[in-house]
Design an enzyme around this catalytic site. Structure first.
Site, PDB file in Angstrom:
ATOM      1  N   CYS A 111       0.912  -1.133  -0.044  1.00  0.00           N
ATOM      2  CA  CYS A 111      -0.101  -0.037   0.087  1.00  0.00           C
ATOM      3  C   CYS A 111       0.755   1.350  -0.037  1.00  0.00           C
ATOM      4  CB  CYS A 111      -0.926  -0.129   1.187  1.00  0.00           C
ATOM      5  SG  CYS A 111      -1.850  -1.467   1.298  1.00  0.00           S
TER       6      CYS A 111
ATOM      7  N   HIS B 299      -3.495   6.986   1.371  1.00  0.00           N
ATOM      8  CA  HIS B 299      -3.912   5.859   1.087  1.00  0.00           C
ATOM      9  C   HIS B 299      -5.333   5.256   1.958  1.00  0.00           C
ATOM     10  CE1 HIS B 299      -4.261   1.322   0.590  1.00  0.00           C
ATOM     11  NE2 HIS B 299      -3.953   1.342   1.863  1.00  0.00           N
TER      12      HIS B 299
ATOM     13  N   ASN C 166     -10.295  -0.714  -0.005  1.00  0.00           N
ATOM     14  CA  ASN C 166      -8.674  -0.605   0.026  1.00  0.00           C
ATOM     15  C   ASN C 166      -8.316  -1.097  -1.314  1.00  0.00           C
ATOM     16  OD1 ASN C 166      -6.209  -1.042   0.389  1.00  0.00           O
ATOM     17  ND2 ASN C 166      -6.281  -1.559   2.604  1.00  0.00           N
TER      18      ASN C 166
HETATM   19  O1  UT7 Z   1      -3.683  -1.127   3.482  1.00  0.00           O
HETATM   20  C1  UT7 Z   1      -3.215  -1.217   5.093  1.00  0.00           C
HETATM   21  C2  UT7 Z   1      -3.823  -2.452   5.460  1.00  0.00           C
HETATM   22  N1  UT7 Z   1      -4.643  -2.814   6.237  1.00  0.00           N
HETATM   23  C3  UT7 Z   1      -5.243  -1.695   7.217  1.00  0.00           C
HETATM   24  O2  UT7 Z   1      -5.245  -0.495   6.990  1.00  0.00           O
HETATM   25  C4  UT7 Z   1      -6.341  -2.295   8.192  1.00  0.00           C
HETATM   26  C5  UT7 Z   1      -6.177  -1.759   9.467  1.00  0.00           C
HETATM   27  N2  UT7 Z   1      -7.099  -2.371  10.478  1.00  0.00           N
HETATM   28  C6  UT7 Z   1      -8.444  -1.847  10.410  1.00  0.00           C
HETATM   29  O3  UT7 Z   1      -9.258  -1.476   9.383  1.00  0.00           O
HETATM   30  C7  UT7 Z   1      -9.338  -2.415  11.396  1.00  0.00           C
HETATM   31  O4  UT7 Z   1      -8.399  -3.383  12.434  1.00  0.00           O
HETATM   32  C8  UT7 Z   1     -10.489  -3.625  11.163  1.00  0.00           C
HETATM   33  C9  UT7 Z   1     -11.533  -3.064  10.145  1.00  0.00           C
HETATM   34  C10 UT7 Z   1      -9.706  -4.892  10.099  1.00  0.00           C
HETATM   35  C11 UT7 Z   1     -11.224  -4.281  12.325  1.00  0.00           C
HETATM   36  O5  UT7 Z   1     -11.714  -3.368  12.864  1.00  0.00           O
HETATM   37  P1  UT7 Z   1     -11.467  -3.276  14.532  1.00  0.00           P
HETATM   38  O6  UT7 Z   1     -12.239  -1.960  14.950  1.00  0.00           O
HETATM   39  O7  UT7 Z   1     -10.091  -3.334  14.767  1.00  0.00           O
HETATM   40  O8  UT7 Z   1     -12.195  -4.634  15.083  1.00  0.00           O
HETATM   41  P2  UT7 Z   1     -11.292  -5.637  16.024  1.00  0.00           P
HETATM   42  O9  UT7 Z   1     -10.521  -6.694  15.296  1.00  0.00           O
HETATM   43  O10 UT7 Z   1     -10.814  -5.212  17.207  1.00  0.00           O
HETATM   44  O11 UT7 Z   1     -12.810  -6.585  16.365  1.00  0.00           O
HETATM   45  C12 UT7 Z   1     -13.794  -6.167  17.029  1.00  0.00           C
HETATM   46  C13 UT7 Z   1     -14.809  -7.104  17.154  1.00  0.00           C
HETATM   47  C14 UT7 Z   1     -14.407  -8.779  17.366  1.00  0.00           C
HETATM   48  O12 UT7 Z   1     -15.564  -8.915  18.178  1.00  0.00           O
HETATM   49  P3  UT7 Z   1     -15.291  -9.308  19.526  1.00  0.00           P
HETATM   50  O13 UT7 Z   1     -14.044 -10.203  19.914  1.00  0.00           O
HETATM   51  O14 UT7 Z   1     -15.321  -7.916  20.143  1.00  0.00           O
HETATM   52  O15 UT7 Z   1     -16.437 -10.208  20.193  1.00  0.00           O
HETATM   53  C15 UT7 Z   1     -14.325  -9.276  15.905  1.00  0.00           C
HETATM   54  O16 UT7 Z   1     -14.486 -10.722  16.119  1.00  0.00           O
HETATM   55  O17 UT7 Z   1     -15.532  -7.142  15.823  1.00  0.00           O
HETATM   56  C16 UT7 Z   1     -15.493  -8.587  15.339  1.00  0.00           C
HETATM   57  N3  UT7 Z   1     -15.467  -8.418  13.838  1.00  0.00           N
HETATM   58  C17 UT7 Z   1     -16.553  -8.288  13.204  1.00  0.00           C
HETATM   59  N4  UT7 Z   1     -17.842  -8.534  13.464  1.00  0.00           N
HETATM   60  C18 UT7 Z   1     -18.547  -8.193  12.424  1.00  0.00           C
HETATM   61  C19 UT7 Z   1     -14.189  -8.365  13.362  1.00  0.00           C
HETATM   62  N5  UT7 Z   1     -14.521  -8.384  11.795  1.00  0.00           N
HETATM   63  C20 UT7 Z   1     -15.781  -8.167  11.638  1.00  0.00           C
HETATM   64  C21 UT7 Z   1     -16.833  -8.053  10.938  1.00  0.00           C
HETATM   65  N6  UT7 Z   1     -18.222  -7.830  10.936  1.00  0.00           N
HETATM   66  N7  UT7 Z   1     -16.425  -7.990   9.453  1.00  0.00           N
END
Ligand code: UT7
Length: 321
Positions: A111, A247, A277
Protein backbone atom coordinates in the site's frame (compact mmCIF):
# COMPACT_ATOMS: atom_id res chain seq x y z
CA UNK A 1 14.68 20.19 -12.64
CA UNK A 2 11.83 18.18 -11.18
CA UNK A 3 9.04 15.76 -12.18
CA UNK A 4 5.57 17.15 -12.92
CA UNK A 5 2.36 15.11 -13.14
CA UNK A 6 0.70 16.09 -16.42
CA UNK A 7 -1.95 13.39 -16.83
CA UNK A 8 -3.90 10.89 -14.74
CA UNK A 9 -6.15 7.93 -15.46
CA UNK A 10 -7.87 5.12 -13.63
CA UNK A 11 -9.91 2.00 -14.14
CA UNK A 12 -12.33 0.17 -11.85
CA UNK A 13 -13.96 -3.18 -12.72
CA UNK A 14 -17.61 -2.86 -13.65
CA UNK A 15 -18.73 -5.48 -11.10
CA UNK A 16 -19.65 -3.80 -7.82
CA UNK A 17 -19.91 -5.86 -4.65
CA UNK A 18 -21.78 -4.20 -1.78
CA UNK A 19 -21.59 -4.94 1.93
CA UNK A 20 -24.82 -6.95 1.82
CA UNK A 21 -23.24 -9.37 -0.64
CA UNK A 22 -20.25 -9.76 1.72
CA UNK A 23 -22.73 -10.52 4.51
CA UNK A 24 -23.89 -13.55 2.52
CA UNK A 25 -20.33 -14.95 2.69
CA UNK A 26 -19.23 -14.17 6.26
CA UNK A 27 -20.94 -13.24 9.51
CA UNK A 28 -21.01 -9.45 9.26
CA UNK A 29 -23.39 -6.63 8.37
CA UNK A 30 -23.52 -3.52 6.23
CA UNK A 31 -23.79 -1.48 9.42
CA UNK A 32 -20.65 -3.00 11.01
CA UNK A 33 -18.55 -2.57 7.87
CA UNK A 34 -19.66 1.05 7.35
CA UNK A 35 -19.06 1.99 10.99
CA UNK A 36 -15.68 0.27 11.42
CA UNK A 37 -14.19 0.94 7.98
CA UNK A 38 -16.27 3.43 5.97
CA UNK A 39 -16.44 0.97 3.06
CA UNK A 40 -19.81 0.58 1.33
CA UNK A 41 -18.92 -1.06 -1.99
CA UNK A 42 -15.85 -2.36 -3.78
CA UNK A 43 -15.18 -3.15 -7.46
CA UNK A 44 -14.19 -6.76 -8.11
CA UNK A 45 -12.63 -8.18 -11.29
CA UNK A 46 -14.62 -10.57 -13.46
CA UNK A 47 -12.95 -10.51 -16.88
CA UNK A 48 -10.30 -7.94 -15.98
CA UNK A 49 -6.77 -8.70 -14.80
CA UNK A 50 -4.09 -6.64 -13.08
CA UNK A 51 -2.41 -6.25 -16.48
CA UNK A 52 -5.58 -5.22 -18.34
CA UNK A 53 -6.53 -2.68 -15.66
CA UNK A 54 -2.98 -1.24 -15.68
CA UNK A 55 -3.15 -0.87 -19.48
CA UNK A 56 -6.54 0.86 -19.36
CA UNK A 57 -5.53 3.29 -16.60
CA UNK A 58 -2.28 4.02 -18.46
CA UNK A 59 -4.06 4.68 -21.77
CA UNK A 60 -6.41 7.11 -20.03
CA UNK A 61 -3.49 8.90 -18.28
CA UNK A 62 -1.60 9.32 -21.56
CA UNK A 63 -4.72 10.73 -23.24
CA UNK A 64 -5.33 13.08 -20.32
CA UNK A 65 -1.73 14.35 -20.42
CA UNK A 66 -1.64 14.46 -24.24
CA UNK A 67 1.51 12.32 -24.14
CA UNK A 68 2.44 9.91 -26.93
CA UNK A 69 3.44 6.47 -25.63
CA UNK A 70 6.60 6.62 -27.74
CA UNK A 71 7.77 9.55 -25.61
CA UNK A 72 7.86 7.38 -22.50
CA UNK A 73 11.34 6.65 -21.12
CA UNK A 74 10.12 4.80 -18.03
CA UNK A 75 7.15 2.69 -16.96
CA UNK A 76 6.84 1.58 -13.34
CA UNK A 77 3.96 -0.63 -12.19
CA UNK A 78 3.40 -1.01 -8.48
CA UNK A 79 1.55 -4.24 -7.71
CA UNK A 80 1.43 -7.14 -5.29
CA UNK A 81 -1.29 -8.97 -7.15
CA UNK A 82 -0.40 -9.34 -10.80
CA UNK A 83 -1.81 -12.23 -12.83
CA UNK A 84 1.70 -12.75 -14.25
CA UNK A 85 5.19 -12.98 -12.82
CA UNK A 86 7.07 -12.99 -16.12
CA UNK A 87 7.25 -10.80 -18.04
CA UNK A 88 6.69 -8.06 -15.49
CA UNK A 89 3.41 -6.15 -15.64
CA UNK A 90 5.20 -2.96 -16.76
CA UNK A 91 6.56 -4.76 -19.86
CA UNK A 92 3.03 -5.92 -20.69
CA UNK A 93 1.87 -2.30 -20.45
CA UNK A 94 4.76 -1.31 -22.72
CA UNK A 95 3.63 -3.90 -25.29
CA UNK A 96 0.00 -2.77 -25.16
CA UNK A 97 0.90 0.92 -25.51
CA UNK A 98 3.70 0.33 -28.01
CA UNK A 99 5.97 2.39 -25.75
CA UNK A 100 9.07 1.10 -27.47
CA UNK A 101 11.61 3.45 -25.82
CA UNK A 102 10.58 2.85 -22.21
CA UNK A 103 12.53 1.02 -19.53
CA UNK A 104 10.01 -1.04 -17.58
CA UNK A 105 9.92 -2.66 -14.18
CA UNK A 106 7.51 -3.55 -11.37
CA UNK A 107 7.68 -2.50 -7.75
CA UNK A 108 6.39 -4.45 -4.77
CA UNK A 109 5.73 -2.27 -1.75
CA UNK A 110 2.04 -3.00 -1.10
CA UNK A 111 0.00 0.00 0.00
CA UNK A 112 3.04 2.31 -0.01
CA UNK A 113 3.73 1.32 -3.61
CA UNK A 114 2.31 4.30 -5.47
CA UNK A 115 4.17 6.78 -3.25
CA UNK A 116 7.41 4.87 -3.84
CA UNK A 117 6.75 4.65 -7.60
CA UNK A 118 6.20 8.42 -7.62
CA UNK A 119 9.43 9.01 -5.68
CA UNK A 120 11.38 6.72 -8.01
CA UNK A 121 10.11 8.44 -11.16
CA UNK A 122 10.72 11.82 -9.52
CA UNK A 123 14.35 10.87 -8.84
CA UNK A 124 14.90 9.80 -12.46
CA UNK A 125 13.24 12.94 -13.87
CA UNK A 126 14.78 15.48 -11.50
CA UNK A 127 18.18 13.81 -11.95
CA UNK A 128 17.98 14.38 -15.71
CA UNK A 129 18.15 10.66 -16.52
CA UNK A 130 14.70 10.44 -18.12
CA UNK A 131 12.27 13.03 -19.49
CA UNK A 132 8.90 11.23 -19.41
CA UNK A 133 7.61 8.56 -17.03
CA UNK A 134 4.42 6.59 -16.46
CA UNK A 135 3.63 5.29 -12.97
CA UNK A 136 0.80 2.86 -12.30
CA UNK A 137 -0.72 1.13 -9.29
CA UNK A 138 -2.81 -1.89 -10.30
CA UNK A 139 -4.24 -4.49 -7.94
CA UNK A 140 -6.52 -7.52 -8.03
CA UNK A 141 -6.62 -8.03 -4.27
CA UNK A 142 -9.74 -10.18 -4.62
CA UNK A 143 -7.41 -12.94 -5.83
CA UNK A 144 -5.42 -12.77 -2.59
CA UNK A 145 -8.42 -12.45 -0.29
CA UNK A 146 -9.67 -15.19 1.99
CA UNK A 147 -13.40 -14.77 1.43
CA UNK A 148 -14.10 -16.68 4.64
CA UNK A 149 -12.16 -14.25 6.85
CA UNK A 150 -14.41 -11.38 7.94
CA UNK A 151 -11.42 -9.54 9.42
CA UNK A 152 -9.98 -8.92 5.93
CA UNK A 153 -12.46 -9.66 3.12
CA UNK A 154 -14.60 -6.66 4.03
CA UNK A 155 -11.74 -4.27 3.31
CA UNK A 156 -10.26 -4.89 -0.10
CA UNK A 157 -11.16 -4.08 -3.69
CA UNK A 158 -9.66 -4.15 -7.20
CA UNK A 159 -8.67 -1.33 -9.54
CA UNK A 160 -5.87 0.67 -11.15
CA UNK A 161 -4.66 4.25 -11.28
CA UNK A 162 -1.90 5.89 -13.33
CA UNK A 163 -0.04 9.17 -13.69
CA UNK A 164 2.21 10.51 -16.45
CA UNK A 165 5.11 12.66 -15.37
CA UNK A 166 7.37 14.96 -17.36
CA UNK A 167 10.68 16.56 -16.38
CA UNK A 168 10.35 20.32 -16.04
CA UNK A 169 11.57 23.37 -14.18
CA UNK A 170 10.54 23.59 -10.54
CA UNK A 171 11.37 22.61 -6.99
CA UNK A 172 11.88 18.97 -6.08
CA UNK A 173 10.34 18.20 -2.70
CA UNK A 174 12.15 15.54 -0.72
CA UNK A 175 10.03 12.62 0.48
CA UNK A 176 10.17 10.80 3.81
CA UNK A 177 9.94 7.02 3.49
CA UNK A 178 10.44 4.29 6.07
CA UNK A 179 10.37 0.50 6.39
CA UNK A 180 10.26 -1.79 9.41
CA UNK A 181 10.68 -5.39 8.31
CA UNK A 182 10.86 -6.46 11.94
CA UNK A 183 7.10 -5.80 12.19
CA UNK A 184 6.27 -7.50 8.88
CA UNK A 185 4.22 -10.25 10.52
CA UNK A 186 1.29 -7.87 11.00
CA UNK A 187 0.29 -8.20 7.35
CA UNK A 188 1.40 -11.17 5.26
CA UNK A 189 0.58 -13.26 2.21
CA UNK A 190 2.54 -16.37 1.22
CA UNK A 191 3.42 -16.90 -2.43
CA UNK A 192 1.19 -19.39 -4.22
CA UNK A 193 4.10 -20.31 -6.45
CA UNK A 194 6.05 -22.20 -3.82
CA UNK A 195 3.95 -25.33 -4.29
CA UNK A 196 3.95 -27.53 -7.37
CA UNK A 197 0.20 -27.98 -7.61
CA UNK A 198 -2.84 -25.77 -7.26
CA UNK A 199 -4.61 -27.50 -4.35
CA UNK A 200 -3.44 -24.70 -2.07
CA UNK A 201 -5.45 -22.08 -3.98
CA UNK A 202 -8.32 -22.40 -1.51
CA UNK A 203 -5.97 -22.50 1.46
CA UNK A 204 -6.29 -19.44 3.71
CA UNK A 205 -2.56 -19.65 4.32
CA UNK A 206 -2.07 -18.36 0.78
CA UNK A 207 -4.37 -15.39 1.29
CA UNK A 208 -3.83 -12.08 3.01
CA UNK A 209 -3.51 -12.46 6.78
CA UNK A 210 -3.63 -9.41 8.96
CA UNK A 211 -3.47 -8.29 12.56
CA UNK A 212 -5.95 -5.47 11.89
CA UNK A 213 -5.46 -3.67 15.18
CA UNK A 214 -1.64 -3.74 14.90
CA UNK A 215 -1.81 -2.25 11.39
CA UNK A 216 -4.36 0.33 12.53
CA UNK A 217 -2.19 1.49 15.46
CA UNK A 218 0.93 1.58 13.28
CA UNK A 219 -0.83 3.71 10.63
CA UNK A 220 -2.31 6.32 12.96
CA UNK A 221 1.07 6.82 14.67
CA UNK A 222 3.53 6.64 11.80
CA UNK A 223 1.63 8.41 9.00
CA UNK A 224 1.24 11.78 10.83
CA UNK A 225 4.88 11.56 11.92
CA UNK A 226 6.01 11.00 8.31
CA UNK A 227 3.82 13.86 7.04
CA UNK A 228 5.10 16.24 9.73
CA UNK A 229 8.69 15.28 8.92
CA UNK A 230 8.14 15.75 5.16
CA UNK A 231 6.70 19.23 5.68
CA UNK A 232 9.57 20.17 7.99
CA UNK A 233 12.22 18.80 5.65
CA UNK A 234 10.89 20.93 2.79
CA UNK A 235 10.09 24.07 4.77
CA UNK A 236 6.38 23.79 3.94
CA UNK A 237 3.70 24.85 6.46
CA UNK A 238 0.47 22.93 6.99
CA UNK A 239 -1.51 26.02 5.89
CA UNK A 240 0.09 25.69 2.44
CA UNK A 241 -1.27 22.16 1.94
CA UNK A 242 -4.63 22.01 0.14
CA UNK A 243 -5.09 18.22 0.22
CA UNK A 244 -3.74 15.27 2.16
CA UNK A 245 -4.33 12.27 -0.09
CA UNK A 246 -3.85 9.21 2.10
CA UNK A 247 -3.88 5.56 1.13
CA UNK A 248 -7.56 4.61 1.34
CA UNK A 249 -7.54 1.84 3.96
CA UNK A 250 -10.13 2.80 6.55
CA UNK A 251 -12.02 6.08 7.18
CA UNK A 252 -11.19 5.83 10.88
CA UNK A 253 -7.47 5.81 10.04
CA UNK A 254 -7.88 8.90 7.84
CA UNK A 255 -9.87 10.66 10.60
CA UNK A 256 -7.27 9.77 13.24
CA UNK A 257 -4.42 11.04 11.06
CA UNK A 258 -6.27 14.34 10.46
CA UNK A 259 -6.82 14.72 14.21
CA UNK A 260 -3.19 14.00 15.09
CA UNK A 261 -2.00 16.50 12.49
CA UNK A 262 -4.48 19.08 13.79
CA UNK A 263 -5.81 19.59 10.27
CA UNK A 264 -9.51 19.76 9.21
CA UNK A 265 -10.98 16.53 7.87
CA UNK A 266 -12.16 18.46 4.77
CA UNK A 267 -8.54 18.44 3.60
CA UNK A 268 -8.56 14.61 3.56
CA UNK A 269 -10.57 13.44 0.54
CA UNK A 270 -11.82 9.84 0.61
CA UNK A 271 -13.23 7.47 -1.97
CA UNK A 272 -12.78 4.25 0.03
CA UNK A 273 -16.55 4.13 0.49
CA UNK A 274 -16.82 3.17 -3.19
CA UNK A 275 -13.57 1.25 -3.82
CA UNK A 276 -12.51 -0.25 -0.49
CA UNK A 277 -8.77 -0.63 0.00
CA UNK A 278 -7.12 -1.07 -3.42
CA UNK A 279 -3.56 -1.08 -2.02
CA UNK A 280 -1.12 0.64 -4.39
CA UNK A 281 -3.94 1.78 -6.70
CA UNK A 282 -5.83 3.79 -4.08
CA UNK A 283 -3.92 7.09 -4.13
CA UNK A 284 -3.67 7.03 -7.94
CA UNK A 285 -7.43 6.45 -8.37
CA UNK A 286 -8.22 9.28 -5.96
CA UNK A 287 -5.79 11.67 -7.69
CA UNK A 288 -7.46 10.90 -11.00
CA UNK A 289 -10.98 11.45 -9.62
CA UNK A 290 -9.94 14.75 -8.07
CA UNK A 291 -8.27 15.93 -11.26
CA UNK A 292 -11.34 15.09 -13.32
CA UNK A 293 -13.85 16.74 -10.98
CA UNK A 294 -11.73 19.88 -10.64
CA UNK A 295 -10.75 19.58 -6.98
CA UNK A 296 -7.09 19.55 -8.03
CA UNK A 297 -5.92 22.72 -9.70
CA UNK A 298 -2.69 24.51 -10.54
CA UNK A 299 -0.65 25.97 -7.70
CA UNK A 300 -1.98 23.62 -5.02
CA UNK A 301 0.39 21.72 -2.79
CA UNK A 302 -0.75 18.17 -2.10
CA UNK A 303 0.62 15.54 0.30
CA UNK A 304 0.37 11.89 -0.69
CA UNK A 305 0.96 9.32 2.05
CA UNK A 306 1.07 5.53 1.86
CA UNK A 307 1.33 2.82 4.52
CA UNK A 308 0.97 -0.91 4.72
CA UNK A 309 2.64 -4.30 4.56
CA UNK A 310 6.38 -4.45 5.13
CA UNK A 311 5.75 -2.55 7.23
CA UNK A 312 6.34 0.42 4.94
CA UNK A 313 5.17 4.03 5.02
CA UNK A 314 6.01 7.43 3.65
CA UNK A 315 4.84 10.82 2.45
CA UNK A 316 5.65 13.13 -0.49
CA UNK A 317 4.65 16.65 -1.45
CA UNK A 318 3.36 17.26 -4.98
CA UNK A 319 3.04 20.76 -6.40
CA UNK A 320 0.08 20.47 -8.76
CA UNK A 321 0.48 22.22 -12.14
O1 UT7 B 1 -3.68 -1.15 3.61
C1 UT7 B 1 -3.26 -1.26 4.93
C2 UT7 B 1 -3.74 -2.52 5.45
N1 UT7 B 1 -4.78 -2.62 6.37
C3 UT7 B 1 -5.36 -1.72 7.17
O2 UT7 B 1 -5.15 -0.56 7.15
C4 UT7 B 1 -6.35 -2.25 8.15
C5 UT7 B 1 -6.22 -1.63 9.51
N2 UT7 B 1 -7.17 -2.18 10.45
C6 UT7 B 1 -8.52 -2.03 10.37
O3 UT7 B 1 -9.01 -1.37 9.46
C7 UT7 B 1 -9.38 -2.58 11.46
O4 UT7 B 1 -8.56 -3.14 12.46
C8 UT7 B 1 -10.39 -3.67 10.99
C9 UT7 B 1 -11.46 -2.98 10.14
C10 UT7 B 1 -9.70 -4.74 10.18
C11 UT7 B 1 -11.08 -4.29 12.18
O5 UT7 B 1 -11.70 -3.29 12.96
P1 UT7 B 1 -11.45 -3.23 14.55
O6 UT7 B 1 -12.22 -2.11 15.04
O7 UT7 B 1 -9.96 -3.22 14.78
O8 UT7 B 1 -12.11 -4.58 15.02
P2 UT7 B 1 -11.46 -5.73 15.90
O9 UT7 B 1 -10.55 -6.57 15.08
O10 UT7 B 1 -10.94 -5.14 17.17
O11 UT7 B 1 -12.74 -6.58 16.26
C12 UT7 B 1 -13.79 -6.08 17.13
C13 UT7 B 1 -14.91 -7.08 17.18
C14 UT7 B 1 -14.43 -8.52 17.45
O12 UT7 B 1 -15.44 -9.15 18.23
P3 UT7 B 1 -15.29 -9.32 19.80
O13 UT7 B 1 -14.01 -10.07 20.01
O14 UT7 B 1 -15.24 -7.92 20.34
O15 UT7 B 1 -16.51 -10.07 20.18
C15 UT7 B 1 -14.36 -9.13 16.09
O16 UT7 B 1 -14.51 -10.53 16.12
O17 UT7 B 1 -15.56 -7.14 15.90
C16 UT7 B 1 -15.53 -8.48 15.40
N3 UT7 B 1 -15.40 -8.40 13.95
C17 UT7 B 1 -16.44 -8.28 13.13
N4 UT7 B 1 -17.77 -8.23 13.36
C18 UT7 B 1 -18.60 -8.10 12.30
C19 UT7 B 1 -14.25 -8.39 13.23
N5 UT7 B 1 -14.55 -8.29 11.92
C20 UT7 B 1 -15.91 -8.21 11.84
C21 UT7 B 1 -16.82 -8.10 10.77
N6 UT7 B 1 -18.14 -8.03 11.05
N7 UT7 B 1 -16.41 -7.99 9.48
Amino acid sequence: MTGIICGTGSYAPSYVMDNNEIATMVETSDEWIRERTGVVTRHIIKDETTVSMACEAATRALADGDVDARELDLIIVSTISSNIILPCTACEVQKELDAEHATCFDMSAACSGFVLAYNTALAYLSGGIYKTALIIGSESLSNLTNWKDRGTCILFGDGAGAAVMRAGEGKTYFPVTCSDGMKGNALTCQSRHTLADTRHMADPEYSIQMDGQAVFKFAVKKVPEAIDETLKKNGVKKEEITWYILHQANSRIVEAVAKRLGEPLEKFPMNLQEYGNTSSASIAILLDEMKRDGRLSGGQKVVIAGFGAGLTWGASIIEWR
